[in-house]
Design a protein around this motif. Structure first.
Motif, PDB file in Angstrom:
ATOM      1  N   PHE A 155      34.833-128.531  24.874  1.00 49.44           N
ATOM      2  CA  PHE A 155      33.644-128.100  26.093  1.00 49.44           C
ATOM      3  C   PHE A 155      31.857-128.206  25.167  1.00 49.44           C
ATOM      4  O   PHE A 155      31.194-128.184  25.889  1.00 49.44           O
ATOM      5  N   ASN A 156      32.042-128.419  24.054  1.00 52.52           N
ATOM      6  CA  ASN A 156      30.777-128.590  23.545  1.00 52.52           C
ATOM      7  C   ASN A 156      29.906-127.821  23.717  1.00 52.52           C
ATOM      8  O   ASN A 156      28.571-128.077  23.774  1.00 52.52           O
ATOM      9  N   ARG A 157      30.793-126.332  23.702  1.00 54.27           N
ATOM     10  CA  ARG A 157      30.146-124.826  24.493  1.00 54.27           C
ATOM     11  C   ARG A 157      29.724-124.036  23.070  1.00 54.27           C
ATOM     12  O   ARG A 157      29.873-122.718  23.122  1.00 54.27           O
ATOM     13  N   MET A 158      29.481-124.395  21.813  1.00 55.69           N
ATOM     14  CA  MET A 158      29.558-123.779  20.612  1.00 55.69           C
ATOM     15  C   MET A 158      28.397-122.766  20.564  1.00 55.69           C
ATOM     16  O   MET A 158      28.644-121.521  19.638  1.00 55.69           O
ATOM     17  N   ASP A 159      27.277-122.693  21.449  1.00 56.88           N
ATOM     18  CA  ASP A 159      26.651-122.227  21.813  1.00 56.88           C
ATOM     19  C   ASP A 159      26.586-120.967  22.121  1.00 56.88           C
ATOM     20  O   ASP A 159      25.968-119.781  21.812  1.00 56.88           O
ATOM     21  N   LEU A 160      27.423-120.601  23.527  1.00 57.57           N
ATOM     22  CA  LEU A 160      27.585-119.595  23.745  1.00 57.57           C
ATOM     23  C   LEU A 160      29.103-118.753  23.076  1.00 57.57           C
ATOM     24  O   LEU A 160      28.738-117.563  22.921  1.00 57.57           O
TER      25      LEU A 160
ATOM     26  N   SER B  41      35.630-117.888  29.073  1.00 57.13           N
ATOM     27  CA  SER B  41      36.331-119.343  28.616  1.00 57.13           C
ATOM     28  C   SER B  41      37.323-120.171  30.103  1.00 57.13           C
ATOM     29  O   SER B  41      36.934-121.383  30.549  1.00 57.13           O
ATOM     30  N   TYR B  42      37.530-119.168  30.850  1.00 57.58           N
ATOM     31  CA  TYR B  42      38.766-119.112  31.572  1.00 57.58           C
ATOM     32  C   TYR B  42      37.308-119.868  33.209  1.00 57.58           C
ATOM     33  O   TYR B  42      37.751-121.248  33.475  1.00 57.58           O
ATOM     34  N   ARG B  43      36.093-119.256  33.206  1.00 59.93           N
ATOM     35  CA  ARG B  43      35.093-119.987  33.948  1.00 59.93           C
ATOM     36  C   ARG B  43      34.966-121.916  33.736  1.00 59.93           C
ATOM     37  O   ARG B  43      34.449-122.632  34.307  1.00 59.93           O
TER      38      ARG B  43
ATOM     39  N   PHE C 180      42.977-114.175  23.639  1.00 59.10           N
ATOM     40  CA  PHE C 180      41.734-114.696  23.749  1.00 59.10           C
ATOM     41  C   PHE C 180      41.859-116.157  22.776  1.00 59.10           C
ATOM     42  O   PHE C 180      41.331-117.125  22.754  1.00 59.10           O
ATOM     43  N   VAL C 181      41.909-115.691  20.772  1.00 61.12           N
ATOM     44  CA  VAL C 181      42.059-116.518  20.275  1.00 61.12           C
ATOM     45  C   VAL C 181      42.975-118.168  20.061  1.00 61.12           C
ATOM     46  O   VAL C 181      42.755-118.818  19.777  1.00 61.12           O
ATOM     47  N   SER C 182      44.104-117.515  20.900  1.00 67.04           N
ATOM     48  CA  SER C 182      44.537-119.278  21.328  1.00 67.04           C
ATOM     49  C   SER C 182      43.975-120.072  22.009  1.00 67.04           C
ATOM     50  O   SER C 182      44.898-121.431  22.124  1.00 67.04           O
ATOM     51  N   VAL C 183      43.099-119.131  22.745  1.00 63.72           N
ATOM     52  CA  VAL C 183      43.063-120.858  23.790  1.00 63.72           C
ATOM     53  C   VAL C 183      40.961-120.119  23.311  1.00 63.72           C
ATOM     54  O   VAL C 183      40.015-121.251  24.246  1.00 63.72           O
ATOM     55  N   SER C 184      40.563-120.133  22.352  1.00 63.57           N
ATOM     56  CA  SER C 184      39.217-120.251  21.924  1.00 63.57           C
ATOM     57  C   SER C 184      38.835-121.598  21.811  1.00 63.57           C
ATOM     58  O   SER C 184      37.119-121.678  21.901  1.00 63.57           O
ATOM     59  N   THR C 185      39.393-122.762  21.391  1.00 63.79           N
ATOM     60  CA  THR C 185      39.519-124.035  21.072  1.00 63.79           C
ATOM     61  C   THR C 185      38.200-124.519  22.495  1.00 63.79           C
ATOM     62  O   THR C 185      37.683-125.447  22.447  1.00 63.79           O
TER      63      THR C 185
ATOM     64  N   PRO D 171      28.456-127.911  12.209  1.00 57.79           N
ATOM     65  CA  PRO D 171      27.540-126.711  11.261  1.00 57.79           C
ATOM     66  C   PRO D 171      26.396-126.400  12.239  1.00 57.79           C
ATOM     67  O   PRO D 171      25.720-125.229  11.181  1.00 57.79           O
ATOM     68  N   LYS D 172      26.167-126.725  13.066  1.00 55.27           N
ATOM     69  CA  LYS D 172      24.756-126.353  13.937  1.00 55.27           C
ATOM     70  C   LYS D 172      24.901-124.822  14.521  1.00 55.27           C
ATOM     71  O   LYS D 172      23.890-124.121  14.794  1.00 55.27           O
ATOM     72  N   PHE D 173      26.150-124.727  15.040  1.00 58.93           N
ATOM     73  CA  PHE D 173      27.055-124.246  15.940  1.00 58.93           C
ATOM     74  C   PHE D 173      28.223-123.328  15.267  1.00 58.93           C
ATOM     75  O   PHE D 173      28.105-121.781  15.390  1.00 58.93           O
ATOM     76  N   SER D 174      28.948-124.351  15.110  1.00 54.88           N
ATOM     77  CA  SER D 174      30.240-123.412  15.557  1.00 54.88           C
ATOM     78  C   SER D 174      30.634-123.125  14.348  1.00 54.88           C
ATOM     79  O   SER D 174      31.304-121.915  14.054  1.00 54.88           O
ATOM     80  N   LEU D 175      29.875-123.452  13.218  1.00 54.38           N
ATOM     81  CA  LEU D 175      29.485-122.711  11.838  1.00 54.38           C
ATOM     82  C   LEU D 175      29.141-121.057  11.608  1.00 54.38           C
ATOM     83  O   LEU D 175      30.090-120.017  11.473  1.00 54.38           O
ATOM     84  N   TRP D 176      28.218-121.053  12.728  1.00 55.25           N
ATOM     85  CA  TRP D 176      27.164-119.743  12.759  1.00 55.25           C
ATOM     86  C   TRP D 176      28.283-118.922  13.038  1.00 55.25           C
ATOM     87  O   TRP D 176      28.959-116.927  13.453  1.00 55.25           O
ATOM     88  N   ALA D 177      29.247-118.923  14.492  1.00 56.27           N
ATOM     89  CA  ALA D 177      29.651-118.582  15.136  1.00 56.27           C
ATOM     90  C   ALA D 177      31.385-118.220  14.783  1.00 56.27           C
ATOM     91  O   ALA D 177      31.549-117.166  14.012  1.00 56.27           O
ATOM     92  N   ALA D 178      32.064-119.501  13.514  1.00 56.46           N
ATOM     93  CA  ALA D 178      32.400-118.506  12.867  1.00 56.46           C
ATOM     94  C   ALA D 178      32.863-117.456  11.274  1.00 56.46           C
ATOM     95  O   ALA D 178      33.125-117.021  11.067  1.00 56.46           O
ATOM     96  N   LEU D 179      31.183-117.611  11.345  1.00 55.46           N
ATOM     97  CA  LEU D 179      30.702-116.962   9.982  1.00 55.46           C
ATOM     98  C   LEU D 179      30.631-115.912  10.696  1.00 55.46           C
ATOM     99  O   LEU D 179      30.753-114.643  10.049  1.00 55.46           O
ATOM    100  N   LEU D 180      30.038-115.300  11.974  1.00 57.83           N
ATOM    101  CA  LEU D 180      29.756-114.388  12.582  1.00 57.83           C
ATOM    102  C   LEU D 180      31.473-113.483  12.841  1.00 57.83           C
ATOM    103  O   LEU D 180      31.699-112.583  12.643  1.00 57.83           O
ATOM    104  N   ASN D 181      31.877-114.317  13.371  1.00 57.35           N
ATOM    105  CA  ASN D 181      33.885-113.218  13.773  1.00 57.35           C
ATOM    106  C   ASN D 181      34.517-113.255  12.188  1.00 57.35           C
ATOM    107  O   ASN D 181      34.520-112.392  12.200  1.00 57.35           O
ATOM    108  N   SER D 182      34.424-114.411  11.472  1.00 54.98           N
ATOM    109  CA  SER D 182      34.858-113.671  10.226  1.00 54.98           C
ATOM    110  C   SER D 182      34.089-111.925   9.947  1.00 54.98           C
ATOM    111  O   SER D 182      34.685-111.239   8.650  1.00 54.98           O
ATOM    112  N   LEU D 183      32.315-111.979   9.563  1.00 51.86           N
ATOM    113  CA  LEU D 183      31.731-111.013   9.099  1.00 51.86           C
ATOM    114  C   LEU D 183      32.342-109.870  10.047  1.00 51.86           C
ATOM    115  O   LEU D 183      32.816-109.060  10.127  1.00 51.86           O
ATOM    116  N   SER D 184      32.532-110.297  11.462  1.00 50.10           N
ATOM    117  CA  SER D 184      33.253-108.927  12.363  1.00 50.10           C
ATOM    118  C   SER D 184      34.750-108.879  12.072  1.00 50.10           C
ATOM    119  O   SER D 184      34.946-107.278  12.299  1.00 50.10           O
ATOM    120  N   ILE D 185      35.233-109.344  11.348  1.00 48.88           N
ATOM    121  CA  ILE D 185      36.848-109.189  11.474  1.00 48.88           C
ATOM    122  C   ILE D 185      36.552-108.364   9.608  1.00 48.88           C
ATOM    123  O   ILE D 185      37.004-107.517   9.441  1.00 48.88           O
TER     124      ILE D 185
END
Length: 414
Positions: free
Chosen positions: A355-360, A406-408, A345-350, A218-232
């Protein structure tokens, strides 16, 4: 790590169900475009845009964490936590709509007014589907996932076509979406009771413990998901405001068609990738092998599919959906590169979650949203095609950059 042959079998199982599920709405699209108007599709797209913004955060992203615990006791408490959050959000949405209905209609669209109270219902059923899906993937019930998708698509097709012939307009499209989602949930919920004692292990203390342990969702991934859905989806709302509902109706068909390979193939590969990558990380500390193999599959599939579409898409739209929809084919050709990069990208976005990089991930989603909204605002009053070109170039660069990042991350943890 499990042999790659099992990965392929799981992908094929999910992809078979997804293939049928995606083939059904595509197969009936030539019927729907002849019994529903672009305006009907435009209003339905605004409805689904609002639902689409809210649905990814319906469980505060705790549904993704269902895959992570070693013990099913912990996973079922995360499941219950996600379900509780969905219920709370649904109640909040009903209250919010009750007090701000006139404001929403004024700011969004007069046409959406009669359907506002169906938005919380749709979000609720999608929230249930989110937690059920990840629980079934955790337990490797891939066949049940596949059949649930088929049941959902079949129900939606029958309802939308039937009500379309009865001249029910937008209500036919919306009813098909909500009822079919309910049917899919019934197909998946039975697996909860395979272990008859598992539900008895749900306690407030365990739920709270898992909530704190996975607080980054909820701290990072929620906002990332919200921003992604908003962008779409926010762009769809703004398109209806800045251009017209009919223009949105044409563009919604583009998303339905070009998004098919992503939902059909990329979605299945992505779900299995997440499960297998989680296992590989637990065994080796990295996911480099499954990441590379998944990326190769996506590129091998994506290039010929989207490459072929690029050359035939305009005529294909006119032949399949009717000549009145040819303009949608010209829109589709413009945004084709974007859908290719998004498919990859979306297929490997998890990877960011693993790696717990939801902030990125949050930063990248914010970058996408800000750019898309800015482009839309600057394009107001111009030709819609010009907006599409700007939108395609910018979004493609963001998705390509996200893939490289993500590859890096994966390469650094091999």
């Amino acid at each position: 790590m499990k042999p790659i042959s099992e990965f392929n079998r799981n992908v094929v199982t999910l992809m078979t169900g997804t293939t049928v599920a995606q083939a059904i709405p595509i197969a009936i699209s030539p019927i729907l475009t002849r019994i529903y108007s672009p305006e009907n599709f435009g209003v339905f797209t605004v409805f689904m845009a609002i639902v689409g913004i809210l649905a990814p955060i319906a469980n505060a992203r705790y549904e993704v964490a269902i895959m992570l615990p070693e013990r099913d006791d912990d996973a079922i408490n995360i499941f219950a936590l996600g379900l509780l959050i969905t219920s709370a959000l649904t109640i909040f949405l009903f209250i919010g709509i009750f007090f701000s209905q006139e404001l929403i209609v004024t700011q969004v669209s007069n046409d959406i007014g009669p359907w506002l109270y169906l938005i919380p219902i749709s979000v609720f059923f999608i929230g249930i589907f989110n937690v059920l899906s990840y629980f079934n993937i955790r337990k490797r019930y891939y066949k049940d996932m596949a059949s649930a998708k088929i049941f959902k698509a079949t129900a939606m097709a029958v309802i939308q076509v039937s009500m379309g012939f009865l001249k029910q307009g937008v209500s036919g499209l919306i009813s098909g979406q909500i009822i079919s989602q309910t049917i899919a949930n019934f197909r998946l919920v039975k697996n909860l009771f395979e272990d008859k004692e598992i539900l008895s292990r749900i306690t407030k203390e365990r739920m709270w413990g898992q909530a704190k342990k996975h607080k980054n969702f909820p701290k990072f991934s929620l906002w990332a998901a919200l921003l992604n859905s908003l962008s779409i989806h926010l762009s769809n709302v703004l398109i209806s405001l800045f251009f017209s509902v009919s223009t949105l109706g044409f563009y919604s068909l583009v998303y339905r068609v070009l998004g098919t390979p992503s939902a059909l193939i990329g979605g299945s590969i992505g779900q299995v990738f997440y499960q297998q990558a989680t296992v590989e990380k637990g065994e080796t500390g990295g996911i480099i092998e499954v990441y590379k193999k998944t990326l190769k599959k996506l590129i091998v599939v994506g290039i010929p599919v989207y490459g072929l579409f690029y050359f035939i898409i305009e005529d294909l739209f006119a032949i399949v959906f009717g000549n009145d929809w040819r303009i949608a084919g010209s829109y589709a050709r413009i945004v084709m590169p974007l859908f290719f990069f998004r498919f990859i990208f979306v297929s490997v976005s998890t990877t960011f979650t693993i790696f717990n990089r939801m902030d990125l991930e949050l930063f990248l989603k914010a970058l996408l949203l800000i750019g898309v909204v800015t482009i839309l605002i600057l394009s107001k009053g111009q030709h819609f095609e010009r907006y599409l070109y700007y939108f395609m170039y910018y979004s493609s660069l963001v998705y390509l950059g996200s893939l490289l990042i993500s590859y890096r991350i994966v390469k650094a943890r091999k």
